[in-house]
Design a protein around this motif. Structure first.
Motif, PDB file in Angstrom:
ATOM      1  N   TYR A  30       0.836  -1.205   0.000  1.00  0.00           N
ATOM      2  CA  TYR A  30       0.000   0.000   0.000  1.00  0.00           C
ATOM      3  C   TYR A  30       0.869   1.254   0.000  1.00  0.00           C
ATOM      4  O   TYR A  30       0.617   2.204  -0.752  1.00  0.00           O
ATOM      5  N   LEU A  31       1.923   1.248   0.817  1.00  0.00           N
ATOM      6  CA  LEU A  31       2.831   2.400   0.852  1.00  0.00           C
ATOM      7  C   LEU A  31       3.507   2.600  -0.500  1.00  0.00           C
ATOM      8  O   LEU A  31       3.693   3.736  -0.948  1.00  0.00           O
ATOM      9  N   LYS A  32       3.883   1.503  -1.154  1.00  0.00           N
ATOM     10  CA  LYS A  32       4.504   1.599  -2.470  1.00  0.00           C
ATOM     11  C   LYS A  32       3.528   2.209  -3.472  1.00  0.00           C
ATOM     12  O   LYS A  32       3.903   3.072  -4.275  1.00  0.00           O
ATOM     13  N   ARG A  33       2.290   1.770  -3.453  1.00  0.00           N
ATOM     14  CA  ARG A  33       1.302   2.324  -4.377  1.00  0.00           C
ATOM     15  C   ARG A  33       1.112   3.816  -4.149  1.00  0.00           C
ATOM     16  O   ARG A  33       1.007   4.602  -5.100  1.00  0.00           O
ATOM     17  N   GLN A  34       1.083   4.229  -2.880  1.00  0.00           N
ATOM     18  CA  GLN A  34       0.936   5.645  -2.554  1.00  0.00           C
ATOM     19  C   GLN A  34       2.134   6.446  -3.059  1.00  0.00           C
ATOM     20  O   GLN A  34       1.989   7.539  -3.612  1.00  0.00           O
ATOM     21  N   ALA A  35       3.330   5.879  -2.854  1.00  0.00           N
ATOM     22  CA  ALA A  35       4.551   6.573  -3.288  1.00  0.00           C
ATOM     23  C   ALA A  35       4.632   6.641  -4.803  1.00  0.00           C
ATOM     24  O   ALA A  35       5.092   7.643  -5.367  1.00  0.00           O
ATOM     25  N   ASP A  36       4.179   5.583  -5.495  1.00  0.00           N
ATOM     26  CA  ASP A  36       4.243   5.557  -6.952  1.00  0.00           C
ATOM     27  C   ASP A  36       3.429   6.673  -7.583  1.00  0.00           C
ATOM     28  O   ASP A  36       3.777   7.197  -8.648  1.00  0.00           O
ATOM     29  N   GLU A  37       2.339   7.047  -6.948  1.00  0.00           N
ATOM     30  CA  GLU A  37       1.481   8.086  -7.502  1.00  0.00           C
ATOM     31  C   GLU A  37       2.175   9.442  -7.557  1.00  0.00           C
ATOM     32  O   GLU A  37       1.796  10.326  -8.313  1.00  0.00           O
ATOM     33  N   LYS A  38       3.212   9.601  -6.735  1.00  0.00           N
ATOM     34  CA  LYS A  38       3.916  10.874  -6.675  1.00  0.00           C
ATOM     35  C   LYS A  38       5.334  10.795  -7.241  1.00  0.00           C
ATOM     36  O   LYS A  38       6.041  11.797  -7.271  1.00  0.00           O
ATOM     37  N   SER A  39       5.729   9.609  -7.697  1.00  0.00           N
ATOM     38  CA  SER A  39       7.144   9.424  -8.020  1.00  0.00           C
ATOM     39  C   SER A  39       7.456   9.750  -9.462  1.00  0.00           C
ATOM     40  O   SER A  39       6.606   9.741 -10.344  1.00  0.00           O
ATOM     41  N   THR A  85       6.610   6.834 -11.924  1.00  0.00           N
ATOM     42  CA  THR A  85       5.268   6.816 -12.497  1.00  0.00           C
ATOM     43  C   THR A  85       5.173   7.782 -13.666  1.00  0.00           C
ATOM     44  O   THR A  85       4.596   7.476 -14.707  1.00  0.00           O
ATOM     45  N   TYR A  90       9.409  -4.410  -1.794  1.00  0.00           N
ATOM     46  CA  TYR A  90       8.624  -3.185  -1.598  1.00  0.00           C
ATOM     47  C   TYR A  90       9.436  -2.126  -0.854  1.00  0.00           C
ATOM     48  O   TYR A  90       9.346  -0.926  -1.151  1.00  0.00           O
TER      49      TYR A  90
END
Length: 438
Positions: free
Chosen positions: A19-28, A31, A302
């Motif tokens: 979940y933390l990875k998905r959250q970080a990917d949205e801002k990285s 992405t 992750y």
């Protein structure tokens, strides 16, 4: 109950990091780079991952029951040790040459060679004859070297050739590590089920299917790529060796990798006797414990994804520090099985961080002209370490083996620290060259 609870807890932690990875990917930035060529890159990545994960699925199916099958065929521990030594010896010697061949004659061709060699090795498992099985071990040794060099060399070259953003390489390595964990869990459960139903040879027969499928995918969809085609085989080997001699950073990177993986393969042999006692040897849920290990590898992948945004170079420092401390505590507190198990889980998390971080670093520092050959040179000291320990391990206390593993991880930490310094020096020299020319 204890091990079942650890599986549930590890799975919850894994989901949390996902979940933390998905959250970080949205801002990285990763992405954003992915959005540039979403369809083309996704198609390429999925194609590679399908081949890679089918190869790893076959490898995991082959792993758990090798020793048991040899025992079932009536071979004693000395003969079984000779078979294992044959496999590692072939990987150390023949596999090194196979890497150079792939640079000269094509990575796609050698990936198909991997599939053929591993398929043939699986067929030999059906025959309870020592020399047929030894031939299979030799084929397996060559196939293993190809598995851990040629597929990656093809992917990295093709990634750059197709113009994808370099930052996406770490994304592919991270997904591959996570997928490998999932594949390993499924392969372990599947192998256990069919071995119980049809006998110890069944997993080896089942592994022929993914090998055939991946061979078909590679044959129909992969384009060929090379290192330096102008070099013949022996010149390619010589050039790869020369590349290593001239580049201190690359030698240190390879040394750190070899020491870590040598200790890692030793752990594969030794975790069972380290956890088991006289009273629990027959009742430990080995399959469940293995599944927890694989979940921890996914956690590590992750964690890598979360840390890589700040640069990959510092991640191996954490990996080697964690691994060395874990193995040292195992050596000191071997009688406390709860602590031993916890340290094994810490080490598996470190493994999950190790694979994508070193894959990313290899893609950055190994020259394309001799990529596969250099990667297989890295495996020579690895196989030498495993061969030496395999020959000596039955004469050594378990505590001593894990203390040696801790020393290897300490050596990895020292060599990787040296690599970081050497890489910085190389970057400084390269950046100053144009100015000097003016």
């Amino acid at each position: 109950m204890f091990y079942a609870a650890s599986f549930v807890l590890a799975s919850i932690v894994c989901f949390g990091f996902y979940y933390l990875k998905r959250q970080a990917d949205e801002k990285s930035a990763v992405t954003k780079a992915r959005l540039i060529k979403t369809v083309e890159f996704t198609r390429f990545q999925r194609n590679y991952l399908a081949v890679y994960l089918l190869a790893m699925f076959a490898d995991w199916l082959n792993g758990p029951y090798v020793y048991a099958l040899y025992q079932h065929y009536g071979f004693d521990s000395g003969e079984i040790a000779q078979l294992f030594i044959g496999g590692f010896g072939a990987s150390m010697f023949l596999g090194t040459f196979a890497g150079a061949l792939s640079d000269t004659y094509g990575r796609r061709a050698m990936t198909l060679t991997f599939a053929v060699c591993y398929f043939a090795a699986g067929v030999t498992k059906m025959f309870p004859d020592f020399w047929i099985l030894m031939f299979g071990r030799l084929l397996s040794g060559v196939a293993t070297s190809l598995l851990f060099s040629v597929l990656e060399a093809w992917m990295v070259c093709e990634h750059h050739k197709r113009g994808f953003d370099a930052s996406l390489l770490s994304d592919t390595f991270s997904i591959a590590t996570t997928g490998n964990g999932l594949v390993a869990v499924f392969a372990g459960l599947f192998a256990s089920a069919i071995a119980e139903q049809y006998g110890f040879v069944a997993p080896f027969i089942a592994a022929l299917v993914p090998l055939f499928v991946l061979g078909a995918i590679v044959y129909m969809t992969w384009t060929e790529n090379y290192g330096d085609q102008t070099l013949d085989f022996f010149t390619a080997m010589t050039q790869a060796a020369s590349t290593l001699r001239k580049d201190r950073a690359l030698i240190l990177l390879g040394g750190a990798q070899s020491c870590f993986e040598g200790a890692m393969y030793t752990f594969v042999f030794m975790w069972t006797p380290a956890l088991a006692t006289e009273s629990t040897r027959a009742t430990l849920p080995y399959g469940l414990i293995f599944a927890v290990y694989m979940v921890c590898i996914m956690i590590g992948s992750y964690v890598f994804s979360l840390l890589v945004a700040d640069g990959v170079a510092r991640i191996p420092l954490y990996v080697h520090g964690m691994s060395g401390a874990a193995m040292l505590l195992v050596a000191v507190l071997l009688e406390n099985k709860a602590i031993v198990y916890l340290m094994f889980l810490v080490f598996e998390v470190a493994c999950g961080m190790f694979f994508p971080s070193y894959g990313t670093l290899r893609s950055m520092y190994i020259p394309e002209a001799s990529r596969a050959a250099v990667m297989n040179y890295f495996r020579i000291p690895l196989n030498a370490i495993v061969l030496l320990l395999l020959l000596k391990v039955k004469f050594m206390p378990v505590e001593s083996v894990f203390f040696i593993c801790a020393l290897f991880h300490g050596a990895s930490l020292m060599m990787f620290s040296g690599f970081v310094a050497a890489a910085k020096g190389r970057a400084t020299n390269q950046s100053s060259t144009p100015a000097a020319a003016h």
